[in-house]
Design an enzyme around this catalytic site. Structure first.
Site, PDB file in Angstrom:
ATOM      1  N   LYS A 296       0.961  -1.017  -0.040  1.00 15.57           N
ATOM      2  CA  LYS A 296       0.021  -0.015   0.138  1.00 15.57           C
ATOM      3  C   LYS A 296       0.974   1.400   0.086  1.00 15.57           C
ATOM      4  O   LYS A 296       0.585   2.315  -0.688  1.00 15.57           O
ATOM      5  CB  LYS A 296      -0.789   0.030   1.228  1.00 15.57           C
ATOM      6  N   ASN A 297       2.024   1.259   0.871  1.00 19.64           N
ATOM      7  CA  ASN A 297       2.747   2.655   0.984  1.00 19.64           C
ATOM      8  C   ASN A 297       3.725   2.810  -0.108  1.00 19.64           C
ATOM      9  O   ASN A 297       4.427   3.803  -0.259  1.00 19.64           O
ATOM     10  CB  ASN A 297       3.464   2.298   2.561  1.00 19.64           C
TER      11      ASN A 297
ATOM     12  N   CYS B  82      -4.010  12.877  14.059  1.00 15.16           N
ATOM     13  CA  CYS B  82      -4.154  11.742  13.627  1.00 15.16           C
ATOM     14  C   CYS B  82      -3.995  10.892  14.820  1.00 15.16           C
ATOM     15  O   CYS B  82      -3.505  11.277  15.862  1.00 15.16           O
ATOM     16  CB  CYS B  82      -3.032  11.089  12.708  1.00 15.16           C
TER      17      CYS B  82
ATOM     18  N   ARG C  36       1.835  14.207  13.418  1.00 22.57           N
ATOM     19  CA  ARG C  36       2.096  14.353  12.217  1.00 22.57           C
ATOM     20  C   ARG C  36       1.977  15.448  11.291  1.00 22.57           C
ATOM     21  O   ARG C  36       1.136  15.661  10.382  1.00 22.57           O
ATOM     22  CB  ARG C  36       1.214  13.187  11.506  1.00 22.57           C
TER      23      ARG C  36
ATOM     24  N   ASP D 195       5.581   0.640  11.738  1.00 23.15           N
ATOM     25  CA  ASP D 195       4.301  -0.097  11.547  1.00 23.15           C
ATOM     26  C   ASP D 195       3.959  -1.638  11.576  1.00 23.15           C
ATOM     27  O   ASP D 195       3.110  -2.183  11.605  1.00 23.15           O
ATOM     28  CB  ASP D 195       4.254   0.008  10.038  1.00 23.15           C
TER      29      ASP D 195
ATOM     30  N   ARG E 249      -8.301  -0.500   5.324  1.00 27.86           N
ATOM     31  CA  ARG E 249      -7.282   0.496   4.654  1.00 27.86           C
ATOM     32  C   ARG E 249      -6.326  -0.085   4.032  1.00 27.86           C
ATOM     33  O   ARG E 249      -5.594   0.529   3.066  1.00 27.86           O
ATOM     34  CB  ARG E 249      -7.051   1.752   5.454  1.00 27.86           C
TER      35      ARG E 249
HETATM   36  N1  EPU Z   1       7.394  14.515  10.514  1.00 26.63           N
HETATM   37  C1  EPU Z   1       7.290  15.952  10.815  1.00 26.63           C
HETATM   38  N2  EPU Z   1       7.372  16.801   9.843  1.00 26.63           N
HETATM   39  C2  EPU Z   1       6.812  16.324   8.618  1.00 26.63           C
HETATM   40  C3  EPU Z   1       6.825  15.204   8.466  1.00 26.63           C
HETATM   41  C4  EPU Z   1       6.850  14.052   9.185  1.00 26.63           C
HETATM   42  O1  EPU Z   1       7.575  16.412  11.922  1.00 26.63           O
HETATM   43  O2  EPU Z   1       6.740  17.406   7.696  1.00 26.63           O
HETATM   44  C5  EPU Z   1       7.383  13.829  11.700  1.00 26.63           C
HETATM   45  C6  EPU Z   1       6.141  12.754  11.931  1.00 26.63           C
HETATM   46  O3  EPU Z   1       5.236  13.526  12.773  1.00 26.63           O
HETATM   47  C7  EPU Z   1       6.718  11.629  12.614  1.00 26.63           C
HETATM   48  C8  EPU Z   1       8.054  11.345  11.849  1.00 26.63           C
HETATM   49  O4  EPU Z   1       8.390  12.612  11.098  1.00 26.63           O
HETATM   50  O5  EPU Z   1       7.072  11.876  13.977  1.00 26.63           O
HETATM   51  C9  EPU Z   1       7.985  10.282  10.751  1.00 26.63           C
HETATM   52  O6  EPU Z   1       6.816  10.529  10.037  1.00 26.63           O
HETATM   53  P1  EPU Z   1       6.791  10.349   8.439  1.00 26.63           P
HETATM   54  O7  EPU Z   1       6.742  11.463   7.758  1.00 26.63           O
HETATM   55  O8  EPU Z   1       7.986   9.303   7.854  1.00 26.63           O
HETATM   56  O9  EPU Z   1       5.459   9.369   8.222  1.00 26.63           O
HETATM   57  P2  EPU Z   1       4.457   9.334   7.023  1.00 26.63           P
HETATM   58  O10 EPU Z   1       5.287   9.619   5.720  1.00 26.63           O
HETATM   59  O11 EPU Z   1       3.631  10.259   7.367  1.00 26.63           O
HETATM   60  C10 EPU Z   1       4.761   6.927   6.213  1.00 26.63           C
HETATM   61  C11 EPU Z   1       3.733   5.771   6.408  1.00 26.63           C
HETATM   62  C12 EPU Z   1       3.308   5.328   7.760  1.00 26.63           C
HETATM   63  C13 EPU Z   1       4.591   5.003   8.438  1.00 26.63           C
HETATM   64  C14 EPU Z   1       5.656   6.200   8.637  1.00 26.63           C
HETATM   65  C15 EPU Z   1       6.840   5.788   9.055  1.00 26.63           C
HETATM   66  C16 EPU Z   1       2.976   6.030   4.037  1.00 26.63           C
HETATM   67  C17 EPU Z   1       1.757   6.353   3.352  1.00 26.63           C
HETATM   68  N3  EPU Z   1       2.606   6.137   5.533  1.00 26.63           N
HETATM   69  O12 EPU Z   1       3.695   7.779   6.902  1.00 26.63           O
HETATM   70  O13 EPU Z   1       2.549   4.161   7.407  1.00 26.63           O
HETATM   71  O14 EPU Z   1       4.152   4.643   9.758  1.00 26.63           O
HETATM   72  O15 EPU Z   1       5.656   6.666   7.306  1.00 26.63           O
HETATM   73  O16 EPU Z   1       7.329   4.846   8.678  1.00 26.63           O
HETATM   74  O17 EPU Z   1       4.014   5.658   3.611  1.00 26.63           O
HETATM   75  C18 EPU Z   1       0.725   2.766   8.100  1.00 26.63           C
HETATM   76  O18 EPU Z   1       0.865   2.280   6.868  1.00 26.63           O
HETATM   77  O19 EPU Z   1      -0.074   2.286   8.886  1.00 26.63           O
HETATM   78  C19 EPU Z   1       1.332   4.143   8.253  1.00 26.63           C
HETATM   79  C20 EPU Z   1       1.147   4.896   9.358  1.00 26.63           C
END
Ligand code: EPU
Length: 432
Positions: free
Chosen positions: A22-23, A120, A125, A308, A400
């Protein structure tokens, strides 16, 4: 709302085939916005988030064909006549990954309007790092009425250093940089397999990206990208969830069509717990015939132990001898499942970002509630070893991101059924 009814006690035996990630599929679908030619993506998982992304793209005027069949799950996306570069609140609130359209839209259309995702269940996030990265590339960003507005005549290559490692942030800025004028250097990038898969797709579309899978990526911007065909990588989190289910139930389970290299951190932990693990090509077999031993895990960015998998691993530690410490380093509020596991009889104490799990407590079936995707998977795992019947509410979270999880589990001997409204199965959705 659908619920799962699970009766515990059966060891899982047999083979489970893993679906596409999915991701990886979500950013790949967003990447189709970068070209006016069709992008064909294979191994798309049949999950609700993909349906949300289809809605998101069609609302902008994209043609999206999404077909699920026995042999192939495929989508063809053509973004030739985009009319509205916008991601509405209605869609973004149901799926945060919708913000992945921001970078591609501003790069190709020169403008984008994307709802701010808000908080969330697992943490605040924010998307500030996506925005800072795009600003570095020359986008003008404003925020009003709950929306991010981004504009640029043509983005310009720049050096972007991510303050924190972010998966979708890296993907968003990477996609934008492919069409920028000149060279972009991204530093402190996420190294997740899903980022590498996106870079592989973009390179097939004509992008010039080097260094995917390392902390530094160099992107030489090009005038135009073209169509491509790409197969999405297997879902390492789905694979890991089934491996844990096999080990936890004392079963003998083989997961196939997966990429064992992507599972390295989890497989190491399973072996530390005393689970026999055999890797053969694209398959991993777990044999959980001995007692489980306690093990500590600390979530980290790839190649570390994935956040995850944390909730599902915690379910395993409830049945391991001794005390295990589970530390969550990525998200500030990702222990909601622990409270439900305690309701089933687990002994878990939360101390800030650490959960101390004293194992070998017998779990008993109860009515529990899923709070997010991976928390739901953790409750399903616990239910598989609980005494009696567990009723898991709000399984729309699990839909999802897990394709037909109850059918796959039943296929290897679990007693699980869905009650309530059923999802349409094996349909072909066409939209334009
Ligand atoms: N963060 C910030 N600012 C930003 C972006 C992120 O402070 O602009 C922080 C977040 O709050 C968090 C950390 O950085 O504490 C890491 O977040 P990241 O941005 O890596 O998460 P994401 O890209 O929103 C993806 C996956 C998540 C997975 C995380 C971490 C997708 C669509 N989602 O989320 O997947 O947990 O990376 O590996 O790729 C899931 O599939 O259940 C899921 C939540």
């Amino acid at each position: 709302m659908d619920k799962f009814v699970v009766r515990g006690g059966n060891p899982l035996l047999g083979t489970v085939r893993i679906s596409g990630a999915k991701n990886a599929a979500l950013p790949a679908m967003a990447a189709a916005l970068l070209t006016d030619e069709p992008v064909i993506l294979e191994n798309i998982p049949q999950v609700r988030d993909i349906e949300t992304e289809r809605k998101l793209l069609t609302a902008m005027g994209a043609e999206v064909e999404l077909g699920y069949g026995r042999a192939q799950h495929r989508t063809t996306i053509c973004c030739r006549d985009l009319v509205k570069p916008e991601a509405s609140y209605e869609l973004v609130k149901t799926m945060r990954a919708s913000t992945l359209v921001l970078g591609p839209l501003v790069a190709r259309m020169g403008e984008a309007r994307v709802s701010l995702p808000g908080g969330c269940a697992i943490g605040a996030r924010p998307v500030n790092l996506h925005l800072l990265g795009l600003e570095k590339l020359g986008a003008q960003i404003t925020q009003e009425h709950g929306y991010i507005q981004a504009r640029a005549t043509r983005l310009k290559g720049a050096r972007v250093v991510f303050e924190t490692i972010t998966v979708t942030g890296t993907e968003d800025v990477l996609m934008a940089a492919t069409l920028a004028d000149g060279e972009t250097v991204l530093e402190n990038c996420a190294r997740e397999p899903e980022v590498v898969d996106l870079a592989a797709l973009l390179n097939k579309m004509g992008a010039q990206i080097e260094g995917a899978g390392t902390p530094t990526m160099r992107i030489r911007g090009v005038e135009k990208l073209h169509g491509a065909r790409h197969r999405i990588i297997p879902d390492r989190i789905e694979a890991g969830t089934f491996l844990l289910a096999g080990a936890l139930t004392g079963g003998d389970l083989m997961v196939t069509a997966c990429e064992p290299q992507h599972l390295h951190a989890l497989l190491q932990k399973l072996e530390e717990c005393g689970v026999k693990v055999r890797v053969n090509g694209e398959s991993v077999r777990v044999m959980g015939d001995g007692p489980l031993r306690c093990t500590d895990v600390v979530t980290q960015e790839y190649p570390g132990f994935p956040t995850d998998m944390q909730a599902q691993f915690m379910a395993l530690t409830t049945q391991a001898e001794g005390a295990s410490v589970v530390t969550e380093n990525i998200f500030e509020n990702r222990f909601m499942h622990a409270l439900e596991l305690v309701r089933m009889g687990a002994n878990i104490k939360i101390e800030g970002s650490r959960a101390v799990v004293r194992g070998r407590t017998s779990l008993s079936g109860a009515a529990v509630q899923a709070s997010d995707l991976r928390a739901s998977a953790s409750l399903v795992l616990a239910a598989l070893v609980a005494d009696g019947e567990t009723i898991i509410d709000r399984v729309y979270h699990i839909d999802r991101g897990y394709e037909r999880i109850e059918e796959k589990l039943r296929g290897v001997g679990a007693q699980i059924r869905r009650i309530g409204e059923l999802l349409p199965r094996r349909t072909t959705a066409m939209a334009s």
